[in-house]
Scaffold this motif. Structure first.
Motif, PDB file in Angstrom:
ATOM      1  N   HIS A   1      -1.297  -5.369  -7.995  1.00 45.33           N
ATOM      2  CA  HIS A   1      -2.700  -4.979  -7.838  1.00 45.33           C
ATOM      3  C   HIS A   1      -3.610  -6.038  -8.450  1.00 45.33           C
ATOM      4  O   HIS A   1      -3.226  -6.740  -9.382  1.00 45.33           O
TER       5      HIS A   1
ATOM      6  N   SER B   1      -1.176   7.302   2.298  1.00 48.50           N
ATOM      7  CA  SER B   1      -2.522   7.816   2.076  1.00 48.50           C
ATOM      8  C   SER B   1      -2.497   9.157   1.343  1.00 48.50           C
ATOM      9  O   SER B   1      -1.520   9.909   1.402  1.00 48.50           O
TER      10      SER B   1
ATOM     11  N   ALA C   1       0.840  -1.192   0.000  1.00 44.66           N
ATOM     12  CA  ALA C   1       0.000   0.000   0.000  1.00 44.66           C
ATOM     13  C   ALA C   1       0.878   1.245   0.000  1.00 44.66           C
ATOM     14  O   ALA C   1       1.868   1.324   0.715  1.00 44.66           O
TER      15      ALA C   1
END
Length: 190
Positions: free
Chosen positions: A142, A8, A5
Motif C-alpha cells: 500500500h 469489494s 486489491a
C-alpha cells in the motif's frame, strides 16, 4: 497494483451473510493476497502453499465471524502469520531428515528455512503498531498515504513507525548468532 486489491466490501458483506456464491468469489478473490502473505512469511514454498490453503479454508468456514468487512486483510494476515509460525515451530521441533524428494541439498534447504524463519520472527517480534505499518507498506504494497489513512496516522507518524520497524528488523537480522545471549560456540570446537 491491480492484483493486490482485496474483494469489494459489498462482496464481503454478502459473504458474511452466508451467500454461497459470494463466499466462493471472496475466497477466489482473496487468494492472490493470501498467497503473497504466505510467501513472505513462511520458511519454505511448501509451507507457504499449505498456510495459504489453511487460511482460505478458515475464510470459507468462518467468514460470518468477521466483525468488520474492512478488517479482512488484517484478519487473513493474522491467520497466515499464525500458520507460518506454527509450521516454523514444528520444523524446529522436528528432527527428521530431509525427505528423499528434496531437490536442493539439505544444507541449502536448512539455510533457506533459517533465513525465512529469522525474517518472520523479526517481523512478528515488532510492536503491533510498527508491525502493522511494515506489513501494510512493505508486504501488502500500500502507498504511504493509504497506510497512514487506514491507521489514522499522519504521514509523518506513519513514516516514523515504518523507519523504526525496518531498523528493528534490520538490527535483528544483522545480529550474529555468536553475539546472542547464551550463545556458546566453543562447545563445537575440538
Amino acid at each position: 497494483m491491480a492484483d493486490s486489491a482485496w474483494p469489494s466490501e459489498p462482496l464481503i458483506v454478502a459473504a458474511q451473510r452466508g451467500d454461497v456464491d459470494s463466499i466462493a468469489a471472496l475466497v477466489s478473490g482473496s487468494h492472490p493476497n493470501v498467497q503473497r502473505f504466505a510467501r513472505s512469511l513462511c520458511a519454505t514454498r511448501e509451507d507457504a502453499e499449505d498456510a495459504a490453503q489453511e487460511a482460505l479454508i478458515i475464510l470459507y468456514r468462518k467468514i460470518g465471524m468477521l466483525r468488520a468487512s474492512g478488517a479482512l486483510a488484517s484478519w487473513m494476515f493474522r491467520i497466515v502469520r499464525n500458520e507460518c509460525l506454527r509450521r516454523a515451530r514444528a520444523m524446529v521441533r522436528d528432527d527428521s531428515p530431509v525427505p528423499d524428494t528434496a531437490v536442493d541439498s539439505a544444507e541449502d534447504e536448512a539455510l533457506r528455512r533459517l533465513d525465512a524463519g529469522r525474517v518472520a520472527a523479526a517481523v512478528a517480534a515488532l510492536p503491533p503498531d510498527q508491525r502493522r505499518v511494515l506489513i501494510m507498506r512493505d508486504i501488502q504494497g500500500h502507498s504511504g498515504r493509504a497506510v497512514a489513512d487506514a491507521l489514522g496516522l499522519s504521514t509523518a507518524a506513519m513514516k516514523s513507525r515504518l523507519h523504526r520497524a525496518r531498523a528493528a528488523v534490520r538490527h535483528t537480522l544483522h545480529a550474529t548468532p555468536d553475539s546472542a545471549p547464551g550463545g556458546d560456540d566453543d562447545r563445537n570446537e575440538g
